[in-house]
Motif scaffolding. Structure first.
Motif, PDB file in Angstrom:
ATOM      1  N   MET A 167      41.487  24.932  43.586  1.00  0.00           N
ATOM      2  CA  MET A 167      42.534  25.916  43.289  1.00  0.00           C
ATOM      3  C   MET A 167      41.965  27.336  43.207  1.00  0.00           C
ATOM      4  N   HIS A 168      40.631  27.441  43.087  1.00  0.00           N
ATOM      5  CA  HIS A 168      39.966  28.747  43.161  1.00  0.00           C
ATOM      6  C   HIS A 168      39.684  29.061  44.623  1.00  0.00           C
ATOM      7  N   PRO A 169      40.028  30.246  45.105  1.00  0.00           N
ATOM      8  CA  PRO A 169      40.622  31.392  44.409  1.00  0.00           C
ATOM      9  C   PRO A 169      42.102  31.588  44.719  1.00  0.00           C
ATOM     10  N   PHE A 170      42.735  30.607  45.370  1.00  0.00           N
ATOM     11  CA  PHE A 170      44.087  30.834  45.887  1.00  0.00           C
ATOM     12  C   PHE A 170      45.169  30.815  44.813  1.00  0.00           C
ATOM     13  N   LYS A 177      31.253  33.529  36.692  1.00  0.00           N
ATOM     14  CA  LYS A 177      30.503  34.032  37.847  1.00  0.00           C
ATOM     15  C   LYS A 177      31.418  34.298  39.034  1.00  0.00           C
ATOM     16  N   PHE A 178      32.254  33.329  39.365  1.00  0.00           N
ATOM     17  CA  PHE A 178      33.120  33.459  40.530  1.00  0.00           C
ATOM     18  C   PHE A 178      34.191  34.521  40.325  1.00  0.00           C
ATOM     19  N   SER A 179      34.638  34.693  39.084  1.00  0.00           N
ATOM     20  CA  SER A 179      35.654  35.709  38.799  1.00  0.00           C
ATOM     21  C   SER A 179      35.106  37.107  39.051  1.00  0.00           C
ATOM     22  N   LYS A 186      36.935  42.726  45.808  1.00  0.00           N
ATOM     23  CA  LYS A 186      38.305  43.264  45.854  1.00  0.00           C
ATOM     24  C   LYS A 186      39.304  42.253  46.443  1.00  0.00           C
ATOM     25  N   LYS A 187      39.095  40.982  46.140  1.00  0.00           N
ATOM     26  CA  LYS A 187      40.004  39.950  46.632  1.00  0.00           C
ATOM     27  C   LYS A 187      41.018  39.608  45.547  1.00  0.00           C
ATOM     28  N   LYS A 188      42.289  39.515  45.985  1.00  0.00           N
ATOM     29  CA  LYS A 188      43.361  39.254  45.035  1.00  0.00           C
ATOM     30  C   LYS A 188      44.444  38.427  45.719  1.00  0.00           C
ATOM     31  N   TYR A 189      44.393  37.105  45.489  1.00  0.00           N
ATOM     32  CA  TYR A 189      45.437  36.228  46.026  1.00  0.00           C
ATOM     33  C   TYR A 189      46.593  36.082  45.042  1.00  0.00           C
ATOM     34  N   MET A 190      46.270  36.250  43.765  1.00  0.00           N
ATOM     35  CA  MET A 190      47.258  36.154  42.700  1.00  0.00           C
ATOM     36  C   MET A 190      46.932  37.205  41.641  1.00  0.00           C
ATOM     37  N   PRO A 191      47.874  37.527  40.759  1.00  0.00           N
ATOM     38  CA  PRO A 191      47.550  38.450  39.653  1.00  0.00           C
ATOM     39  C   PRO A 191      46.742  37.714  38.580  1.00  0.00           C
TER      40      PRO A 191
END
Length: 377
Positions: A167-170, A177-179, A186-191
């Motif tokens: 489910m990460h990162p979608f 670490k991954f966050s 600058k990746k943002k699939y969700m808020p």
């Protein structure tokens, strides 16, 4: 290796398949443990494993599992009988829905035991009853579950290797670490800074009715699990025949949707409380014990907790000994604690509600880390 020993019940049979693949043996002067692994911990765990086998803790109590199956079938039958005898008004409908949900969740815990080959001594009997419980009683593919769950156990919380954290990162950003990495890129699939809020209305109620429901059929079809598909069909025939004779189409659809959502919520909170708050990283190729302990934690024992979680409150013991019957986790727990204390490893055990709260807290922390990294120039 530890993973091989942990997963296989009949090692003699499996060795027959491995023998043609043998290409040689280590020379006497070659190390048998990789530098990334704790050699003393590996040695002590093998001694613990031998102790566990001598104590008979890998032997199932079949009466225990028979009673589990009996109470599942009893609840399943009672759910239908309530509607049959008391009608389909709101109160009988709610009681039937609750009993059906409890039956389905308890069947999920039992299929988990069967999938890990911990109910019968003979593998074929585990596989046969696994198909009955998973395919016929629940309506999902047994082989689909085994395929995904084995990967989870081999490398829990290891990104790209554990399907449980796909489910990460979608949908969510997981782990500190991954966050941070996601925010820097600058990746943002969700808020993600609000993920601890939308978690309540996404993963718990919707995992079963949407993703799992589609994915189990997709994998069963593409991998040609024809026997599983046939077994799964019997679930839908039985369900629509028994409940369809009592309920109108709209009410029947409500029963199916609501019980799947309740079942999904129960399952997600229990299954994620042991893993999401723990370390999530790339595979570091650590030894078996360290790999499992970094990714798992326990929940305090009580009769209710044992039943409510299907003994997954003993997640550490389950991950170290996947084929161990669940009724023996409490017996091996003190030995595992001693091993952890000897090697300075953290053995986490927390109250049930604290474990639930830690899921939300970890998602909030990950979201905040992503947000800070995302805004940082």
């Amino acid at each position: 290796q530890d993973a091989f020993v942990a997963f296989h019940v009949n090692k003699v049979q499996v060795s027959k398949y491995l023998k043609p693949l043998q290409i040689g043996e280590l020379a006497p002067d070659q190390p048998s443990v990789e530098p990334t692994k704790n050699e003393m911990l590996v040695k002590d765990f093998w001694e613990l494993r031998a102790t566990v086998e001598r104590m008979g803790l890998l032997e199932p109590n079949q009466l225990f599992f028979f009673l589990l199956l009996a109470h599942i079938l009893l609840l399943d039958t009672a759910a239908w009988l309530i509607l049959f005898y008391f009608g389909t008004s709101l109160l009988p409908f709610v009681f039937s829905l609750l009993l059906l949900t409890i039956s389905q969740v308890q069947a999920s815990w039992l299929q988990h035991d069967l999938g890990h080959l911990s109910v019968f001594r003979k593998t074929k009997w585990n596989h046969l009853l696994h198909k009955f419980v998973m395919c016929h009683l629940i309506g999902a593919s047994a082989k689909w579950w085994t395929l995904l769950h084995s990967q989870h156990h081999a490398k829990p919380n290891c990104f790209h290797k554990d399907p449980d954290i796909d489910m990460h990162p979608f949908l969510f950003t997981l782990g500190k670490k991954f966050s941070v990495e996601l925010g820097i890129k600058k990746k943002k699939y969700m808020p993600y800074n609000h993920q601890h809020k939308y978690f309540f209305i996404t993963l718990p109620p919707l995992l079963f009715p949407t993703y799992f429901h589609c994915h189990t059929f997709y994998i069963a079809y593409t991998k040609k699990y024809w026997a599983d598909l046939a077994w799964m069909l019997t679930f839908y025939i039985r369900f629509f025949y028994t409940y369809g004779s009592l309920l109108e189409t709209k009410t029947l659809n409500s029963l199916i949707s609501l019980h799947r959502m309740l079942e999904s919520s129960w399952f997600v909170w229990v299954s994620q409380m042991n893993h999401i708050p723990m370390d999530i990283d790339y595979d570091k190729n650590l030894d078996w014990v360290s790999t499992q302990l970094l990714a798992t934690c326990n929940v305090e024992q009580s009769l209710f907790n044992d039943w409510f979680t299907g003994h997954l409150n003993f997640q550490i013991e389950h991950h170290l000994f996947p084929t161990m019957p669940r009724h023996n986790y409490c017996k091996v727990a003190p030995l595992v604690k001693s091993l952890c204390a000897k090697h300075g490893l953290e053995y986490q055990c927390k109250p049930l509600l604290t474990a639930f709260a830690d899921i939300v807290h970890s998602l909030k922390t990950s979201g905040e880390l992503w947000h800070d990294a995302y805004l940082h120039k």
